[in-house]
Design a protein around this motif. Structure first.
Motif, PDB file in Angstrom:
ATOM      1  N   ASN A 126      66.308   1.847 -40.631  1.00  0.00           N
ATOM      2  CA  ASN A 126      65.587   0.592 -40.793  1.00  0.00           C
ATOM      3  C   ASN A 126      65.048   0.145 -39.438  1.00  0.00           C
ATOM      4  O   ASN A 126      65.803   0.042 -38.465  1.00  0.00           O
ATOM      5  CB  ASN A 126      66.530  -0.467 -41.374  1.00  0.00           C
ATOM      6  CG  ASN A 126      65.840  -1.797 -41.592  1.00  0.00           C
ATOM      7  OD1 ASN A 126      65.604  -2.544 -40.654  1.00  0.00           O
ATOM      8  ND2 ASN A 126      65.533  -2.104 -42.838  1.00  0.00           N
TER       9      ASN A 126
ATOM     10  N   TYR B  37      72.053  -3.743 -44.979  1.00  0.00           N
ATOM     11  CA  TYR B  37      72.549  -2.385 -44.779  1.00  0.00           C
ATOM     12  C   TYR B  37      73.514  -2.369 -43.592  1.00  0.00           C
ATOM     13  O   TYR B  37      73.341  -3.099 -42.608  1.00  0.00           O
ATOM     14  CB  TYR B  37      71.401  -1.425 -44.462  1.00  0.00           C
ATOM     15  CG  TYR B  37      70.436  -1.160 -45.581  1.00  0.00           C
ATOM     16  CD1 TYR B  37      70.728  -1.480 -46.906  1.00  0.00           C
ATOM     17  CD2 TYR B  37      69.202  -0.573 -45.326  1.00  0.00           C
ATOM     18  CE1 TYR B  37      69.829  -1.225 -47.930  1.00  0.00           C
ATOM     19  CE2 TYR B  37      68.297  -0.307 -46.335  1.00  0.00           C
ATOM     20  CZ  TYR B  37      68.607  -0.632 -47.628  1.00  0.00           C
ATOM     21  OH  TYR B  37      67.716  -0.388 -48.639  1.00  0.00           O
TER      22      TYR B  37
ATOM     23  N   ASP C 287      69.302  -6.143 -50.083  1.00  0.00           N
ATOM     24  CA  ASP C 287      68.361  -6.470 -49.020  1.00  0.00           C
ATOM     25  C   ASP C 287      68.585  -5.495 -47.863  1.00  0.00           C
ATOM     26  O   ASP C 287      69.724  -5.311 -47.418  1.00  0.00           O
ATOM     27  CB  ASP C 287      68.609  -7.904 -48.549  1.00  0.00           C
ATOM     28  CG  ASP C 287      67.570  -8.409 -47.567  1.00  0.00           C
ATOM     29  OD1 ASP C 287      67.152  -7.642 -46.684  1.00  0.00           O
ATOM     30  OD2 ASP C 287      67.178  -9.591 -47.682  1.00  0.00           O
ATOM     31  N   PRO C 288      67.532  -4.856 -47.358  1.00  0.00           N
ATOM     32  CA  PRO C 288      67.701  -3.916 -46.239  1.00  0.00           C
ATOM     33  C   PRO C 288      68.402  -4.512 -45.022  1.00  0.00           C
ATOM     34  O   PRO C 288      69.060  -3.786 -44.273  1.00  0.00           O
ATOM     35  CB  PRO C 288      66.262  -3.502 -45.904  1.00  0.00           C
ATOM     36  CG  PRO C 288      65.535  -3.636 -47.202  1.00  0.00           C
ATOM     37  CD  PRO C 288      66.142  -4.842 -47.864  1.00  0.00           C
TER      38      PRO C 288
ATOM     39  N   ALA D 223      70.856   4.541 -43.851  1.00  0.00           N
ATOM     40  CA  ALA D 223      69.834   3.573 -44.250  1.00  0.00           C
ATOM     41  C   ALA D 223      69.635   2.529 -43.151  1.00  0.00           C
ATOM     42  O   ALA D 223      68.502   2.133 -42.843  1.00  0.00           O
ATOM     43  CB  ALA D 223      70.228   2.899 -45.559  1.00  0.00           C
TER      44      ALA D 223
ATOM     45  N   THR E 276      75.360   5.401 -51.203  1.00  0.00           N
ATOM     46  CA  THR E 276      73.965   4.966 -51.324  1.00  0.00           C
ATOM     47  C   THR E 276      73.886   3.523 -51.791  1.00  0.00           C
ATOM     48  O   THR E 276      74.628   3.102 -52.691  1.00  0.00           O
ATOM     49  CB  THR E 276      73.220   5.864 -52.321  1.00  0.00           C
ATOM     50  OG1 THR E 276      73.312   7.224 -51.878  1.00  0.00           O
ATOM     51  CG2 THR E 276      71.744   5.459 -52.423  1.00  0.00           C
ATOM     52  N   TYR E 277      72.983   2.770 -51.188  1.00  0.00           N
ATOM     53  CA  TYR E 277      72.805   1.371 -51.562  1.00  0.00           C
ATOM     54  C   TYR E 277      71.982   1.247 -52.835  1.00  0.00           C
ATOM     55  O   TYR E 277      71.045   2.015 -53.070  1.00  0.00           O
ATOM     56  CB  TYR E 277      72.102   0.597 -50.451  1.00  0.00           C
ATOM     57  CG  TYR E 277      72.963   0.383 -49.230  1.00  0.00           C
ATOM     58  CD1 TYR E 277      73.965  -0.582 -49.229  1.00  0.00           C
ATOM     59  CD2 TYR E 277      72.779   1.148 -48.084  1.00  0.00           C
ATOM     60  CE1 TYR E 277      74.768  -0.773 -48.109  1.00  0.00           C
ATOM     61  CE2 TYR E 277      73.577   0.962 -46.969  1.00  0.00           C
ATOM     62  CZ  TYR E 277      74.571  -0.002 -46.982  1.00  0.00           C
ATOM     63  OH  TYR E 277      75.361  -0.186 -45.887  1.00  0.00           O
ATOM     64  N   ASP E 278      72.327   0.249 -53.631  1.00  0.00           N
ATOM     65  CA  ASP E 278      71.533  -0.086 -54.801  1.00  0.00           C
ATOM     66  C   ASP E 278      70.192  -0.657 -54.358  1.00  0.00           C
ATOM     67  O   ASP E 278      70.085  -1.271 -53.301  1.00  0.00           O
ATOM     68  CB  ASP E 278      72.286  -1.117 -55.658  1.00  0.00           C
ATOM     69  CG  ASP E 278      71.597  -1.390 -56.973  1.00  0.00           C
ATOM     70  OD1 ASP E 278      70.759  -2.310 -56.997  1.00  0.00           O
ATOM     71  OD2 ASP E 278      71.880  -0.701 -57.958  1.00  0.00           O
ATOM     72  N   ASP E 279      69.165  -0.456 -55.162  1.00  0.00           N
ATOM     73  CA  ASP E 279      67.825  -0.937 -54.813  1.00  0.00           C
ATOM     74  C   ASP E 279      67.758  -2.450 -54.656  1.00  0.00           C
ATOM     75  O   ASP E 279      66.837  -2.978 -54.016  1.00  0.00           O
ATOM     76  CB  ASP E 279      66.797  -0.499 -55.868  1.00  0.00           C
ATOM     77  CG  ASP E 279      66.542   0.999 -55.849  1.00  0.00           C
ATOM     78  OD1 ASP E 279      66.848   1.631 -54.812  1.00  0.00           O
ATOM     79  OD2 ASP E 279      66.053   1.538 -56.853  1.00  0.00           O
ATOM     80  N   SER E 280      68.705  -3.157 -55.236  1.00  0.00           N
ATOM     81  CA  SER E 280      68.692  -4.614 -55.170  1.00  0.00           C
ATOM     82  C   SER E 280      69.203  -5.154 -53.832  1.00  0.00           C
ATOM     83  O   SER E 280      69.066  -6.342 -53.546  1.00  0.00           O
ATOM     84  CB  SER E 280      69.535  -5.209 -56.309  1.00  0.00           C
ATOM     85  OG  SER E 280      70.895  -4.820 -56.176  1.00  0.00           O
TER      86      SER E 280
END
Length: 241
Positions: free
Chosen positions: A81, A71, A67-68, A77, A61-65
């Motif tokens: 997108n 990904y 940038d999409p 994710a 899982t990517y950290d919220d910080s």
């Protein structure tokens, strides 16, 4: 994701079940891991012992910080997108990816790539720093290793990897593909029937006269005016390698 590299981003392509069979259940203790061919990061197996799920690989899982746009295109994710989900490939050629990146940075090709992006973005809207940023994103997604991808397609893809700033009118814009998102990227150069469209980043509305055909003739025509680039600027382009 159904295939990953055995213990290397350039390792043998194995299914999740095939990986576990070869590496063993204690593969983590032995420091043997599956790697994504796109982002070249460690992934993990899923569904190998479940009767209700096909075996596959998953990304962490990517950290919220994050940038999409950073990904991985093979991650859930990335696939979900709206700007990345149409960028997947139907196969990889990892050895050719190294050769293609070298080809891209030959002087004539890098000059054409920059001019093409500048033409579509507009004067003042495509600084060298932006060119550097999208090349780094192409590296992180391993676009170069897409099966059968020609060098002239790369600049089209680079334009899909960030938002741009219209310096005179002060608004953000970006580019999207006019292609069914379920089709792999290979359809761009096989069918020659799709376009890249400029849109406003906030509303998603089309920018007037912002659509260009995706084909080699259009690319060569829009990228031909390289004579005005100074030697010092060309050297800066080459240094991006």
């Amino acid at each position: 994701m159904f295939y990953a590299g055995y213990n290397s981003p350039y390792g043998e392509a194995l299914t999740a079940s095939g990986f576990e069979k070869r590496a063993g259940i204690d593969h983590k203790e032995k420091k043997i891991f599956p790697y994504c061919f796109a982002c070249q990061q460690i992934v993990f197996t899923r569904g190998t012992i479940s009767p209700n799920m096909s075996d596959h690989y998953a990304h962490y899982t990517y950290d919220d910080s994050v940038d999409p746009m950073d990904y991985c295109i093979e991650s859930n994710a990335g696939k979900n997108n709206k700007y990345l989900k149409g960028l997947f490939t139907d196969g990889w050629n990892l050895e050719n990816g190294i050769l293609l990146r070298n080809e891209f940075f030959k002087e004539d090709n890098i000059k054409r790539a920059y001019i093409f992006c500048l033409k579509l973005c507009g004067t003042g809207n495509f600084p060298l720093s932006t060119f550097e940023r999208v090349i780094k994103r192409a590296d992180a997604k391993n676009i170069w290793s897409y099966k059968n991808i020609p060098v002239w397609v790369i600049p089209y893809i680079l334009l899909l990897l960030t938002d741009f700033h219209e310096s005179k009118k002060d608004y953000q814009f970006r580019f999207i593909l006019n292609k069914p998102s379920k089709l792999p990227l290979q359809n761009l150069w096989i069918k020659n029937e799709y376009t890249i469209n400029k849109i406003f980043s906030d509303s998603g509305a089309d920018v007037r006269y912002g659509s260009k055909s995706i084909d080699i003739d259009t690319y060569l025509d829009l990228s031909k005016d390289t004579a005005w680039l100074s030697d010092s600027f060309v050297n800066r382009l080459l240094e991006l390698e």
